[in-house]
Design a protein around this motif. Structure first.
Motif, short mmCIF file in Angstrom:
data_model
loop_
_atom_site.label_atom_id
_atom_site.label_comp_id
_atom_site.label_asym_id
_atom_site.label_seq_id
_atom_site.Cartn_x
_atom_site.Cartn_y
_atom_site.Cartn_z
N VAL A 31 0.84 -1.20 0.00
CA VAL A 31 0.00 0.00 0.00
C VAL A 31 0.88 1.26 0.00
O VAL A 31 0.58 2.23 -0.69
CB VAL A 31 -0.95 -0.02 1.22
CG1 VAL A 31 -1.71 1.28 1.33
CG2 VAL A 31 -1.90 -1.20 1.10
N LEU B 56 1.36 4.72 -2.87
CA LEU B 56 1.28 6.17 -2.66
C LEU B 56 2.64 6.86 -2.81
O LEU B 56 2.73 8.07 -2.76
CB LEU B 56 0.72 6.43 -1.25
CG LEU B 56 0.04 7.78 -1.02
CD1 LEU B 56 -1.10 7.98 -1.98
CD2 LEU B 56 -0.45 7.90 0.40
N ILE C 151 -9.02 1.90 1.65
CA ILE C 151 -8.53 0.60 1.18
C ILE C 151 -8.90 -0.41 2.25
O ILE C 151 -8.63 -0.18 3.44
CB ILE C 151 -7.00 0.65 0.97
CG1 ILE C 151 -6.68 1.66 -0.12
CG2 ILE C 151 -6.46 -0.73 0.61
CD1 ILE C 151 -5.22 2.02 -0.19
N GLU D 134 -6.65 1.09 5.28
CA GLU D 134 -6.06 2.44 5.34
C GLU D 134 -7.06 3.41 4.73
O GLU D 134 -7.65 3.12 3.68
CB GLU D 134 -4.74 2.51 4.58
CG GLU D 134 -4.15 3.92 4.60
CD GLU D 134 -2.83 4.02 3.87
OE1 GLU D 134 -1.82 3.60 4.44
OE2 GLU D 134 -2.80 4.54 2.73
N ARG E 296 -7.58 7.23 3.22
CA ARG E 296 -6.95 8.46 2.73
C ARG E 296 -8.05 9.49 2.57
O ARG E 296 -9.02 9.24 1.85
CB ARG E 296 -6.27 8.21 1.38
CG ARG E 296 -5.17 7.17 1.48
CD ARG E 296 -4.71 6.70 0.12
NE ARG E 296 -3.74 5.63 0.28
CZ ARG E 296 -3.27 4.90 -0.72
NH1 ARG E 296 -3.67 5.12 -1.96
NH2 ARG E 296 -2.39 3.94 -0.50
N LEU F 60 -3.89 15.95 2.89
CA LEU F 60 -4.13 14.52 2.79
C LEU F 60 -3.88 13.90 4.17
O LEU F 60 -2.79 14.00 4.72
CB LEU F 60 -3.16 13.92 1.76
CG LEU F 60 -3.22 12.42 1.55
CD1 LEU F 60 -4.59 11.99 1.03
CD2 LEU F 60 -2.14 11.99 0.56
N LEU G 214 -3.92 10.46 6.43
CA LEU G 214 -3.88 9.00 6.32
C LEU G 214 -4.12 8.39 7.69
O LEU G 214 -3.51 8.80 8.68
CB LEU G 214 -2.51 8.53 5.81
CG LEU G 214 -2.03 9.11 4.48
CD1 LEU G 214 -0.63 8.60 4.18
CD2 LEU G 214 -2.97 8.72 3.37
N ARG H 222 -4.31 4.49 9.35
CA ARG H 222 -4.14 3.06 9.06
C ARG H 222 -4.45 2.29 10.33
O ARG H 222 -4.01 2.69 11.42
CB ARG H 222 -2.70 2.80 8.62
CG ARG H 222 -2.43 1.36 8.27
CD ARG H 222 -1.01 1.19 7.76
NE ARG H 222 -0.81 1.73 6.40
CZ ARG H 222 0.33 1.64 5.73
NH1 ARG H 222 1.38 1.06 6.28
NH2 ARG H 222 0.43 2.16 4.52
#
Lengths: 741, 217
Positions: free
Chosen positions: A129, A133, B74, B80, B82, B89, B91, B93
């Motif tokens: 993953v 990115l 995801i 995760e 986003r 941005l 993130l 997880r």
């Protein structure tokens, strides 16, 4: 020697001493100088870590009415500045160049190797993953060489990035600097650069916050205010003296002893201390204001100057005794203040004696005018009136924040900004003590295990400790052993290798992790332990090491900083209760206890000094009635000033206590002169005029200081102005006018 | 260089920037695209890079929130999220071992890593383009990309493909090809192809329910 020559010589001596002081003097703004010797571990942490925590090198930038693109452009420009390590928010780069060499070299000691194929699959899925990115080849290289991202994970646990970078139409940047918070010069340069660059990018109205910014701004503000208020006070004082004496020479002569005293005080500080606190200088000069009264009294008397000098000597002796108590005050800042005042007053009084002729002559043979009759009711009445105000409300503030010279508006804005950005307030810290570094690190790892559970249970948002970056030797050996076993099973390519199985299941190429494989074999063959010294020698990592670990003589202490603790103090305390040598400390409680202890000590010392002064007065005046009147008048004036501060300024700080000592010293002078038996009626009239001018000048000078925007200076000005006015009125009311005058 | 030569080069360059009929057709089709903004749409993405021996698959959900934020979650091979909003941005997880079934709540508790959206990076640019497409913000998309000609598909009801060319010259070189796929007025997915060994293909499953990962063009 002529009078003019004496003045010139005294000024010359002052200039030489000032030059020596300027050559040697180093100024600091470290608040710890005004804190006493700690008595508990929590207090020691509070003092030694003050301004040196993980947030000490952070500058918060507020960009009003900014778009994301504009904020990004400004951040990009700030990154180019010397002294800037990182600017958040920033694009995360999976790039070897962003990792300090020492962390990369020892990366296999910074993380546990996954035990089985499932765990490896989870790790490799994360890399898959990540690769999605990260679009640079360098990112793929990094993943290939360290699929655990061990060094990056260890470093990211210290990331200072905040959760929110926008609020309404404001955008925030978080600048991590390389300049230590205590390096005021470096911080000043950096803040100037930041402001200039922000101005260039269209953000001339950007606001900066942070310990370093406050230090730099404070230095400028104190310097500016000290200059402005000194100039104003000097002009006002000179005008008043000129109005009184109609002679420029006398005005200069009255100022010369004070200048000599101040220069001598500065010189003594510069020669004895490596660093002198800025507030000692600002405050010290105000304390020295008392010495202006000495030549003023003498020049005000057309006759009987030797008798005036004898009275002055009592005042000088008492004042020195009071300020001498500061030498036992228990903090470097208060000691410096005491030394400055004692040397300054001593030199100024000697300078006065040398400057004014005729002091050594014998007393006038004329019989004294009838001893000044004294009234006790004024001070008794005022004391009775003021006492309830002092007793009903605790007059002293034990809030450490009250010591900070920062304006309340700045502190409030700082707190609001941190709230908006979601930054931690760092009010709590866990202390892990160990007999040696290894014991402290092992203890920290145990604490981390408990805190991980707390984070999972949402009792805590997060925490930072040195554990991820500097594992204990025991843990490093475990990891080295695991690395050997991993290598023995073929590392990434053996038939029995869980890694190889997981890698194949995740669609990675068999040769993708060749760099990792080679590095594992090399590290397994040659152990290379990571030490505290390795971190301390790395410029990027040294601040982290020193912020989280400190040696306290016979032990090592590891600090664990908590984030988002909220109201769960008891929960976390319970979680770590079973761990030996571990303590959750509320830094606010520690600071309050520290300040209370300090205040009690200072008041005790000043109380003892007052008793000494009382005995001195009794011996020198040989009049119990006059001594009681003098002490009563002083206590009543101090009570008035205390109640004023307690009710109108949210309590008195340590600086106010020192200011009260000045009130007592000045009040004593007024009382001594009003209560003395003059030999002639003319002399008595001169005395009244002299005391009036002294009181007026002091009230005026400190009244001007009360307009300062620096809280400490404002407090000192208000306390002394009110106290001096009260002392004068009480002394004046407390003695009958001599009918002969 | 002779003045004539300069004039020729300038003319050729200008002709290149002149909107032709095909470009206008592309703009028109992109503008007409619809996306179920209020819904969460499942997607599947294949990626390939030099560390992989075969394309790796990621599955998840994507949607636009009421405040205009793009959320791309995801769910496989790990969880995760986003979140792209106002140029930043974030993130989040899920920690290893977290087996929570309530992903919304679990992700809410995960500490965010916030970074600036850097559209000079191809992966970020692709995210920004996705956000523009899902919001129907053709103006913003046009600032990031020149919307090229329709490469396939004769009429509005067919499957059609269009090329997006980054306006940034460096990214134009780095990204290679960016293709947007649609069926009528429904967005199907898009591809980013750096080179033959590095590419990503994303498909929205609700609008192309029969387009399993293996059926990708």
């Amino acid at each position: 020697m002529t009078f003019a020559l004496r003045i010139a010589l005294l000024l010359l001596i002052a200039a030489v001493l000032a030059a020596v002081a300027a050559w040697r003097l180093n100024v600091t703004y470290d608040l710890a100088y005004f804190l006493p010797e700690p008595t508990t571990a929590a207090q020691r942490i509070l003092i030694e870590r003050l301004g040196q925590g993980p947030g000490a090198q952070i500058v918060y930038v507020v960009l009003p009415e900014a778009t994301a693109i504009e904020a990004d452009a400004a951040g990009q420009r700030l990154r180019e500045l010397r002294g800037v390590r990182r600017v958040y928010p920033q694009v995360e780069e999976l790039d070897l160049e962003t990792i300090p060499a020492v962390a990369w070299r020892h990366r296999f000691l910074l993380a546990d190797l996954p035990e089985d194929e499932a765990a490896w699959q989870e790790i490799l899925a994360a890399r898959l993953v990540d690769a999605g990115l990260a679009d640079t080849e360098a990112a793929l290289d990094l993943i290939a060489a360290d699929p655990l991202l061990a060094s990056l994970d260890a470093l990211s646990s210290f990331a200072t990035a905040a959760p929110n970078y926008e609020y309404e139409d404001e955008r925030y940047l978080l600048v991590q600097t390389t300049v230590p918070a205590f390096d005021v010069g470096g911080q000043t340069t950096l803040v100037e650069d930041l402001r200039a660059t922000l101005g260039d990018t269209g953000f001339a109205h950007a606001r900066l916050y942070g310990i370093g910014v406050y230090g730099a701004d404070l230095q400028a503000a104190v310097r500016r205010e000290a200059t402005v208020f000194s100039a104003l006070a000097s002009i006002a004082l000179a005008a008043l003296l000129y109005w009184r004496f109609r002679s420029a020479a006398v005005v200069v002569a009255i100022g010369a002893p004070m200048l000599a005293g101040a220069a001598a005080g500065l010189c003594s500080l510069a020669l004895i201390y490596n660093q002198v606190h800025g507030i000692v200088l600002a405050f010290g000069f105000t304390l020295l204001g008392v010495v202006v009264d000495y030549p003023l009294h003498l020049f005000s008397h057309r006759s009987g100057r030797s008798a005036v000098w004898r009275t002055l000597r009592i005042g000088v002796g008492s004042t020195l005794a009071a300020y001498g108590a500061f030498l036992l005050g228990g903090s470097a800042g208060i000691e410096q203040l005491g030394l400055f005042a004692i040397v300054g007053i001593g030199v100024a009084s000697l300078g006065t004696a040398w400057l004014v002729p005729g002091l050594a002559s014998k007393p006038s043979s004329a019989p004294p005018v009838a001893g000044t009759p004294l009234r006790h009711w004024p001070w008794v009445a005022v004391l009775l009136l003021a006492a309830p105000f002092v007793l009903v409300r605790a007059p002293f503030s034990d809030n450490l924040a009250a010591l900070t010279p920062l304006p309340k508006a700045t502190l409030a804005a700082d707190a609001e900004l941190r709230r908006r950005m979601g930054s931690s307030d760092m009010a709590h810290v866990i202390i892990v003590r160990g007999a040696d570094l290894e014991a402290a690190l092992v203890g920290t790892e145990r604490v981390a295990e408990h805190l991980d559970v707390a984070v999972e249970a949402a009792d805590l948002v997060g925490y930072t400790s040195i554990a991820p970056l500097l594992p204990s030797q025991a843990r490093q050996r475990q990891r080295q052993q695991a690395l050997r076993q991993f290598a023995a099973t073929g590392a990434t390519q053996g038939e029995r290798s869980a890694f190889a199985e997981a890698s194949a299941a995740m669609a990675f190429s068999p040769t993708a992790f060749r760099p990792f494989h080679d590095a594992v074999l090399a590290a397994a063959a040659t152990p290379n332990w990571l030490t505290y010294e390795d971190l301390a020698a790395a410029p990027e990592l040294a601040p982290l090491a020193t912020a989280h670990l400190l040696e306290t003589g016979d032990a090592w202490v590891s600090l664990v900083f908590l984030q988002g603790l909220g109201t769960n103090v008891d929960l976390i305390t319970a979680r770590i209760a079973t761990l030996e040598g571990v303590e959750l400390v509320d830094l606010k409680d520690a600071s309050r206890a520290l300040m209370a202890t300090f205040r009690e000590r200072l008041l005790t010392v000043l109380g003892a000094a007052s008793m000494v002064i009382g005995v001195m007065l009794l011996l020198l005046t040989r009049s119990p009635r006059r001594t009681v009147w003098l002490l009563g008048t002083i206590v009543a004036a101090v009570a008035v000033s205390t109640s004023f501060g307690a009710w109108l300024r949210d309590g008195l700080s340590l600086f106010d206590i020192v200011a009260l000592a000045l009130v007592a010293g000045l009040g004593l002078d007024y009382g001594l002169f009003y209560s003395r038996a003059a030999s002639q009626s003319l002399e008595a009239a001169d005395t009244r005029r002299a005391v009036f001018i002294c009181a007026l000048s002091s009230t005026m000078v400190f009244g001007i200081l009360a307009f300062s925007t620096t809280p400490a200076l404002h407090g000192i000005g208000a306390t002394v102005a009110v106290g001096v006015a009260a002392a004068y009125v009480l002394a004046r009311l407390g003695c009958y006018s001599n009918p002969a005058s | 260089m002779p003045r004539f030569g300069v004039a020729v080069i300038a003319s050729v360059a200008l002709i290149g920037t002149w909107p032709c009929k095909a470009d206008q057709e592309g703009q028109h089709r992109v503008a007409a695209l619809e996306f179920p903004v209020a819904e969460r749409v499942q997607f599947v993405e294949l990626q390939m890079n030099r560390l992989l021996r075969k394309p790796a698959e990621q599955r998840g959900t994507v949607w636009i929130e009421a405040d205009g934020a793009l959320v791309m979650r995801i769910e496989e091979p790990l969880v995760e999220e986003r979140r792209l909003h106002r140029g930043q941005l974030s993130l989040r997880r899920l920690a290893r071992g977290n087996v929570s079934t309530d992903l919304d709540a679990a992700l809410e508790e995960a500490p965010p890593r916030t970074t600036t959206l850097d559209v000079r990076r191809s992966t970020h640019l692709a995210l920004a383009a996705l956000a523009d497409l899902l919001r129907g913000d053709v103006e913003s998309l046009s600032e990031r990309f020149d919307i090229g000609a329709v490469l396939s598909g004769g009429n509005d009801q067919d499957d059609w493909t269009i090329e997006l060319v980054p306006t940034n010259a460096r990214l134009r070189r780095a990204l290679g090809r960016v293709h947007l796929h649609a069926k009528g007025i429904h967005l199907v997915g898009f591809d980013v192809e750096h080179n033959s060994k590095k590419w990503r293909r994303m498909r929205f499953l609700e609008t192309a329910s029969n387009a399993a990962a293996g059926d990708m063009p």
